[in-house]
Design a protein around this motif. Structure first.
Motif, PDB file in Angstrom:
ATOM      1  N   PRO A   1      11.515  86.068  31.039  1.00 57.85           N
ATOM      2  CA  PRO A   1      10.836  86.238  29.751  1.00 57.85           C
ATOM      3  C   PRO A   1      11.722  85.851  28.567  1.00 57.85           C
ATOM      4  O   PRO A   1      12.934  86.033  28.605  1.00 57.85           O
ATOM      5  CB  PRO A   1      10.490  87.721  29.695  1.00 57.85           C
ATOM      6  CG  PRO A   1      10.946  88.332  30.955  1.00 57.85           C
ATOM      7  CD  PRO A   1      11.599  87.312  31.798  1.00 57.85           C
ATOM      8  N   ALA A   2      11.095  85.332  27.540  1.00 57.02           N
ATOM      9  CA  ALA A   2      11.817  84.861  26.356  1.00 57.02           C
ATOM     10  C   ALA A   2      11.803  85.939  25.266  1.00 57.02           C
ATOM     11  O   ALA A   2      11.245  87.026  25.457  1.00 57.02           O
ATOM     12  CB  ALA A   2      11.163  83.589  25.849  1.00 57.02           C
ATOM     13  N   PHE A   3      12.398  85.615  24.122  1.00 57.07           N
ATOM     14  CA  PHE A   3      12.415  86.601  23.035  1.00 57.07           C
ATOM     15  C   PHE A   3      11.984  85.972  21.726  1.00 57.07           C
ATOM     16  O   PHE A   3      12.032  84.750  21.549  1.00 57.07           O
ATOM     17  CB  PHE A   3      13.797  87.262  22.896  1.00 57.07           C
ATOM     18  CG  PHE A   3      14.904  86.336  22.475  1.00 57.07           C
ATOM     19  CD1 PHE A   3      15.222  86.157  21.134  1.00 57.07           C
ATOM     20  CD2 PHE A   3      15.644  85.642  23.420  1.00 57.07           C
ATOM     21  CE1 PHE A   3      16.248  85.304  20.738  1.00 57.07           C
ATOM     22  CE2 PHE A   3      16.682  84.780  23.048  1.00 57.07           C
ATOM     23  CZ  PHE A   3      16.969  84.618  21.697  1.00 57.07           C
TER      24      PHE A   3
ATOM     25  N   TYR B   1      21.921  80.339  29.179  1.00 56.46           N
ATOM     26  CA  TYR B   1      23.230  80.992  29.134  1.00 56.46           C
ATOM     27  C   TYR B   1      23.168  82.499  29.417  1.00 56.46           C
ATOM     28  O   TYR B   1      24.169  83.115  29.733  1.00 56.46           O
ATOM     29  CB  TYR B   1      23.886  80.760  27.777  1.00 56.46           C
ATOM     30  CG  TYR B   1      24.312  79.330  27.556  1.00 56.46           C
ATOM     31  CD1 TYR B   1      25.565  78.883  27.969  1.00 56.46           C
ATOM     32  CD2 TYR B   1      23.466  78.414  26.953  1.00 56.46           C
ATOM     33  CE1 TYR B   1      25.959  77.567  27.776  1.00 56.46           C
ATOM     34  CE2 TYR B   1      23.843  77.099  26.756  1.00 56.46           C
ATOM     35  CZ  TYR B   1      25.100  76.679  27.168  1.00 56.46           C
ATOM     36  OH  TYR B   1      25.483  75.373  26.974  1.00 56.46           O
ATOM     37  N   LEU B   2      21.981  83.115  29.295  1.00 58.04           N
ATOM     38  CA  LEU B   2      21.908  84.564  29.528  1.00 58.04           C
ATOM     39  C   LEU B   2      21.729  84.927  31.006  1.00 58.04           C
ATOM     40  O   LEU B   2      21.788  86.099  31.360  1.00 58.04           O
ATOM     41  CB  LEU B   2      20.797  85.209  28.687  1.00 58.04           C
ATOM     42  CG  LEU B   2      21.011  85.220  27.168  1.00 58.04           C
ATOM     43  CD1 LEU B   2      19.948  86.081  26.482  1.00 58.04           C
ATOM     44  CD2 LEU B   2      22.402  85.723  26.790  1.00 58.04           C
ATOM     45  N   ASN B   3      21.453  83.949  31.858  1.00 59.77           N
ATOM     46  CA  ASN B   3      21.450  84.174  33.313  1.00 59.77           C
ATOM     47  C   ASN B   3      20.395  85.164  33.808  1.00 59.77           C
ATOM     48  O   ASN B   3      20.639  85.925  34.742  1.00 59.77           O
ATOM     49  CB  ASN B   3      22.836  84.670  33.785  1.00 59.77           C
ATOM     50  CG  ASN B   3      23.973  83.886  33.178  1.00 59.77           C
ATOM     51  OD1 ASN B   3      23.997  82.665  33.257  1.00 59.77           O
ATOM     52  ND2 ASN B   3      24.905  84.564  32.541  1.00 59.77           N
ATOM     53  N   ALA B   4      19.211  85.165  33.205  1.00 59.18           N
ATOM     54  CA  ALA B   4      18.184  86.139  33.605  1.00 59.18           C
ATOM     55  C   ALA B   4      17.240  85.603  34.675  1.00 59.18           C
ATOM     56  O   ALA B   4      16.314  86.314  35.072  1.00 59.18           O
ATOM     57  CB  ALA B   4      17.388  86.598  32.388  1.00 59.18           C
TER      58      ALA B   4
ATOM     59  N   ASP C   1       6.621  87.044  27.036  1.00 57.61           N
ATOM     60  CA  ASP C   1       6.083  85.687  27.181  1.00 57.61           C
ATOM     61  C   ASP C   1       7.212  84.657  27.316  1.00 57.61           C
ATOM     62  O   ASP C   1       8.347  85.005  27.578  1.00 57.61           O
ATOM     63  CB  ASP C   1       5.131  85.378  26.021  1.00 57.61           C
ATOM     64  CG  ASP C   1       3.999  86.416  25.939  1.00 57.61           C
ATOM     65  OD1 ASP C   1       3.413  86.713  27.002  1.00 57.61           O
ATOM     66  OD2 ASP C   1       3.742  86.946  24.862  1.00 57.61           O
ATOM     67  N   GLY C   2       6.871  83.386  27.143  1.00 60.91           N
ATOM     68  CA  GLY C   2       7.877  82.338  27.282  1.00 60.91           C
ATOM     69  C   GLY C   2       8.194  81.723  25.937  1.00 60.91           C
ATOM     70  O   GLY C   2       7.513  82.000  24.935  1.00 60.91           O
ATOM     71  N   THR C   3       9.199  80.875  25.897  1.00 56.08           N
ATOM     72  CA  THR C   3       9.587  80.258  24.628  1.00 56.08           C
ATOM     73  C   THR C   3       8.449  79.434  24.032  1.00 56.08           C
ATOM     74  O   THR C   3       8.196  79.483  22.827  1.00 56.08           O
ATOM     75  CB  THR C   3      10.831  79.381  24.823  1.00 56.08           C
ATOM     76  OG1 THR C   3      11.884  80.208  25.315  1.00 56.08           O
ATOM     77  CG2 THR C   3      11.270  78.735  23.528  1.00 56.08           C
ATOM     78  N   SER C   4       7.738  78.679  24.885  1.00 58.39           N
ATOM     79  CA  SER C   4       6.654  77.838  24.353  1.00 58.39           C
ATOM     80  C   SER C   4       5.591  78.694  23.677  1.00 58.39           C
ATOM     81  O   SER C   4       5.141  78.389  22.566  1.00 58.39           O
ATOM     82  CB  SER C   4       6.037  77.005  25.481  1.00 58.39           C
ATOM     83  OG  SER C   4       7.002  76.151  26.053  1.00 58.39           O
ATOM     84  N   ALA C   5       5.168  79.778  24.335  1.00 57.46           N
ATOM     85  CA  ALA C   5       4.161  80.671  23.754  1.00 57.46           C
ATOM     86  C   ALA C   5       4.699  81.303  22.461  1.00 57.46           C
ATOM     87  O   ALA C   5       3.967  81.437  21.464  1.00 57.46           O
ATOM     88  CB  ALA C   5       3.771  81.749  24.756  1.00 57.46           C
ATOM     89  N   ASN C   6       5.965  81.684  22.465  1.00 56.90           N
ATOM     90  CA  ASN C   6       6.530  82.318  21.276  1.00 56.90           C
ATOM     91  C   ASN C   6       6.656  81.333  20.109  1.00 56.90           C
ATOM     92  O   ASN C   6       6.500  81.705  18.943  1.00 56.90           O
ATOM     93  CB  ASN C   6       7.887  82.954  21.600  1.00 56.90           C
ATOM     94  CG  ASN C   6       7.733  84.160  22.523  1.00 56.90           C
ATOM     95  OD1 ASN C   6       6.671  84.787  22.569  1.00 56.90           O
ATOM     96  ND2 ASN C   6       8.775  84.482  23.263  1.00 56.90           N
ATOM     97  N   LEU C   7       6.926  80.068  20.429  1.00 59.23           N
ATOM     98  CA  LEU C   7       6.944  79.042  19.381  1.00 59.23           C
ATOM     99  C   LEU C   7       5.575  78.954  18.714  1.00 59.23           C
ATOM    100  O   LEU C   7       5.464  78.853  17.486  1.00 59.23           O
ATOM    101  CB  LEU C   7       7.310  77.679  19.978  1.00 59.23           C
ATOM    102  CG  LEU C   7       8.798  77.405  20.205  1.00 59.23           C
ATOM    103  CD1 LEU C   7       8.967  76.177  21.102  1.00 59.23           C
ATOM    104  CD2 LEU C   7       9.513  77.187  18.874  1.00 59.23           C
TER     105      LEU C   7
ATOM    106  N   CYS D   1      15.195  81.407  24.925  1.00 54.67           N
ATOM    107  CA  CYS D   1      14.935  81.759  26.314  1.00 54.67           C
ATOM    108  C   CYS D   1      16.145  82.479  26.895  1.00 54.67           C
ATOM    109  O   CYS D   1      17.225  82.485  26.323  1.00 54.67           O
ATOM    110  CB  CYS D   1      14.541  80.529  27.131  1.00 54.67           C
ATOM    111  SG  CYS D   1      15.793  79.268  27.202  1.00 54.67           S
ATOM    112  N   THR D   2      15.935  83.114  28.037  1.00 53.68           N
ATOM    113  CA  THR D   2      16.978  83.980  28.606  1.00 53.68           C
ATOM    114  C   THR D   2      17.471  83.474  29.961  1.00 53.68           C
ATOM    115  O   THR D   2      18.300  84.104  30.573  1.00 53.68           O
ATOM    116  CB  THR D   2      16.457  85.422  28.781  1.00 53.68           C
ATOM    117  OG1 THR D   2      15.374  85.415  29.728  1.00 53.68           O
ATOM    118  CG2 THR D   2      15.974  86.010  27.460  1.00 53.68           C
TER     119      THR D   2
END
Ligand SMILES: *Cc1c(COP(=O)(O)O)cnc(C)c1O
Length: 413
Positions: free
Chosen positions: A234-236, A226-229, A97-103, A222-223
């Motif tokens: 997708p977020a973590f 700085y993680l360049n995805a 999912d994304g950062t917003s959903a994971n929040l 999110c990825t």
């Protein structure tokens, strides 16, 4: 202000232990990219990895790839790849999912873990989605929200009331670039009986993070920065192991089930971080994250931090005295991997950034008045920092930003 010349910078590049990574990125000719804190650059390995997933795993393997190509386990294997970058154990991080959903998921879970309390403490200057999701959760669960400035005494005062269930803060402030004391803040929050959630969007891949050592409860990130995805990657989510059997998130889809292939009629959450998963994930986007994590697996975070600080220090020194005000903390230990500046002459930051982009130096602008420059040690050189700083000083001094074409706003700033 500084004694460093462009030749000195070239010498620093020649001695840089991270210099070899630049060639692993596909960067446009003639551009100095200082917006990797918004959308990271493209690793050269990514298109091939994406094509492999599309043509081989999907095209040839078809549905068998859920097992044969490891699709089903991607949220966990990718999470294990992120874990060393945030000081977590491999089984404490899942991707999906994304950062917003994971929040939304971690906030609800944290409130449910602390049922006697009903206050969520956030920070007034946080990224809007963190504020908006908090408002949604508070409304849904009938809880209360309090916003503080986490860099002053307000957080301690809010905690002293004894009714705070959870605190949500950004580890690095997206607008100012201020880096928070994760260890001290988490200790304070937990001592007061609250749970701690850190948003790592601007710190993963930018600064060393020690979630386990700091006893953090939950984190999201999110990825695509700085993680360049890649855009919208997708977020973590991070769940400390102690919460793997009791944290209950609200989007109870089948990927979070203990035995999804029983296809039973009732939800039973997995006894692991997998309980934070919901449904099927975008495997093609996962492929881009996989390619970038392969690269990050060969990077030493302490070297990234050292070069990041050297670059932000250089940029601050070279742009001092140009009529810009430094927003980012001057002390290195309080600085993320970005430099934010304000123009003294009112709200002209947007036009300055546009004039810089016309010169091939890409930064960005964050309302109301912040010029933002991100520093990504894997693909930036010291000479790039020198050239960007020189261009910025020239743009401000010459007044070339006053040209009418630089005032026109686009949708994304
Ligand atoms: C970038 C960022 C986000 C992004 O959220 P999305 O759901 O990916 O759009 C969230 N929080 C912070 C602090 C960020 O910097």
């Amino acid at each position: 202000m500084t004694a460093l010349t462009r030749e000195d910078c070239a010498k620093l590049d020649a001695e840089d232990p991270l210099a070899r990574f630049r060639d692993e990125f596909s960067l446009p000719e003639g551009v100095v990219y200082l917006d990797g804190n918004s959308l990271g650059a493209l690793p050269k390995a990514t298109p091939g990895r994406v094509a492999q997933v599309v043509e081989r795993e999907w095209g040839r393997g078809l549905v068998k790839s859920w097992s044969d190509a490891g699709w089903w386990d991607k949220p966990r294997t990718l999470g294990a790849g992120i874990a060393p970058l945030v000081g977590a154990q491999p089984h404490e991080v899942v991707v999906g999912d994304g950062t917003s959903a994971n929040l939304f998921k971690v906030l609800v879970a944290a409130l449910r873990l602390n049922p006697g309390r009903r206050v969520v403490v956030g920070e007034s200057g946080n990224f809007p989605t963190d504020l908006y999701i908090t408002q949604g959760v508070v409304e849904l669960l009938g809880a209360d929200e309090r916003r503080v400035d986490p860099d002053g005494p307000e957080l301690g005062e809010a905690l002293a009331a004894g009714d705070v269930a959870v605190v949500l803060l950004s580890h690095v402030d997206y607008r100012t670039g201020a880096l928070r004391d994760m260890a001290g803040t988490t200790r304070l929050v937990r001592e007061h009986g609250a749970l701690m959630i850190w948003d790592l969007c601007h710190s993963v891949g930018a600064v060393p993070v020690e979630l386990g050592e700091c006893a953090v409860d939950f984190a999201v990130g999110c990825t695509y920065k700085y993680l360049n995805a890649g855009p919208g990657a997708p977020a973590f989510s991070y769940l400390a192991e102690r919460h793997h059997r009791n944290a209950r998130q609200p989007i109870t889809g089948w990927h979070g089930h203990a035995r999804p292939f029983d296809f039973s009629g009732d939800y039973v959450p997995a006894d692991s971080a997998s309980r934070f998963l919901s449904g099927s994930q975008p495997l093609i986007a996962d492929a881009a994250l996989e390619a970038s994590l392969e690269l990050w697996g060969r990077v030493a975070m302490d070297q990234v931090r050292a070069k990041s600080l050297a670059m932000t220090e250089l940029f601050i020194e070279l742009t001092a005295g140009a009529g810009l005000t430094l927003v980012t903390p001057r002390r290195a230990e309080r600085r993320g991997s970005q430099v934010s500046l304000r123009h003294d002459d009112g709200n002209t930051g947007y036009a300055i950034v546009q004039a810089l982009i016309a010169r091939g130096v890409i930064g960005d602008f964050r309302a109301p008045d912040v010029l933002r420059f991100g520093f990504t040690p894997l693909y930036l050189r010291y000479v790039d920092v020198y050239d960007a700083a020189t261009a910025l000083v020239e743009v401000v001094r010459s007044g070339e930003w006053r040209a009418p074409e630089f005032a026109r706003r686009s949708w994304v700033t």
